[in-house]
Write an enzyme that holds these catalytic residues in place. Sequence first.
Site, PDB file in Angstrom:
ATOM      1  N   GLU A  44      27.544 -37.596  22.110  1.00 60.14           N
ATOM      2  CA  GLU A  44      27.111 -37.983  22.918  1.00 60.14           C
ATOM      3  C   GLU A  44      25.740 -39.070  23.319  1.00 60.14           C
ATOM      4  OE1 GLU A  44      25.054 -34.788  26.479  1.00 60.14           O
ATOM      5  OE2 GLU A  44      24.987 -34.270  24.459  1.00 60.14           O
ATOM      6  N   LYS A 113      30.990 -34.314  31.760  1.00 63.43           N
ATOM      7  CA  LYS A 113      30.520 -33.506  31.327  1.00 63.43           C
ATOM      8  C   LYS A 113      30.033 -32.535  33.055  1.00 63.43           C
ATOM      9  CE  LYS A 113      26.536 -31.771  28.653  1.00 63.43           C
ATOM     10  NZ  LYS A 113      25.125 -32.461  27.792  1.00 63.43           N
ATOM     11  N   CYS A 147      29.119 -31.321  24.136  1.00 64.76           N
ATOM     12  CA  CYS A 147      27.740 -31.216  23.900  1.00 64.76           C
ATOM     13  C   CYS A 147      27.997 -29.307  25.262  1.00 64.76           C
ATOM     14  CB  CYS A 147      26.489 -31.433  24.630  1.00 64.76           C
ATOM     15  SG  CYS A 147      25.461 -30.438  23.548  1.00 64.76           S
TER      16      CYS A 147
END
Length: 265
Positions: A44, A113, A147
Amino acid sequence: MPPLRTALLQSSGQPGDVAANLKVLDEAAARAAATGAGLLVAPEMFLTGYAIGDDVARLAEPADGDCADAVAEIAARHGLGIAYGYPERDGETVYNAAQLIGPDGARLANYRKTHLYGGFETDSFTPGDQPVVQAELGGLRVGLMICYDVEFPENVRAHALAGTQLLLVPTALMHPAEVVAESVVPVRAFENQIYVAYANRTGPEGDFEFVGLSALAGPDGTVRARAGRGEELVTGDADPELLTASREANPYLRDRRPGLYTSLV
């Protein structure tokens, strides 16, 4: 189809130094290609660093910007796909994003995300609104996530139902959440009958301590590749034949009863 050898780059690079991080990515791509890997997954926010404060906005680039061109050149030169995290700018909006570049340098998919973690992320980014982003690579349907997203079972199940076979998860997992890398990721792979490639940052950065433990987890719940706590490149195979056999042996997806789950949404 032959297995897709997948390399996981566990590194925090040089926070704030995009040129240095592109060099680290280039060197990792060369090492991965030498092992026969067809895909390299970086963490990330790898291109810029994670704990970079106001530099997030300054270093953010469009999905088709100079950094994307640089990664495309690396991918094409070494002949493998590359997935990497970066801050994406779209007008005045900044997203925590991950992009997949093909082995010919083509941009295959870009994901924003959807579940932001903690005050730093909610202050720095706008959440994405497209939970399932996919592309075809090496004979597999590949999905992207970042994540914290993988910690929501609904997210990963949506990918499984959409046909994802290999889920790429650039991540920045911090201490004391080691349980995610050690337990949650293999469980997500098992309960959804997919491969999960989880590539983490490592070491101290600003106020954060990244824990490493990158992993390629298989649909049978076994970890096919596991990194330690430091800088490392590990490889494992995402095997379509094992995936088919595992799905035949484990009927989770077939035995679902969606009519019972409407209260969840």
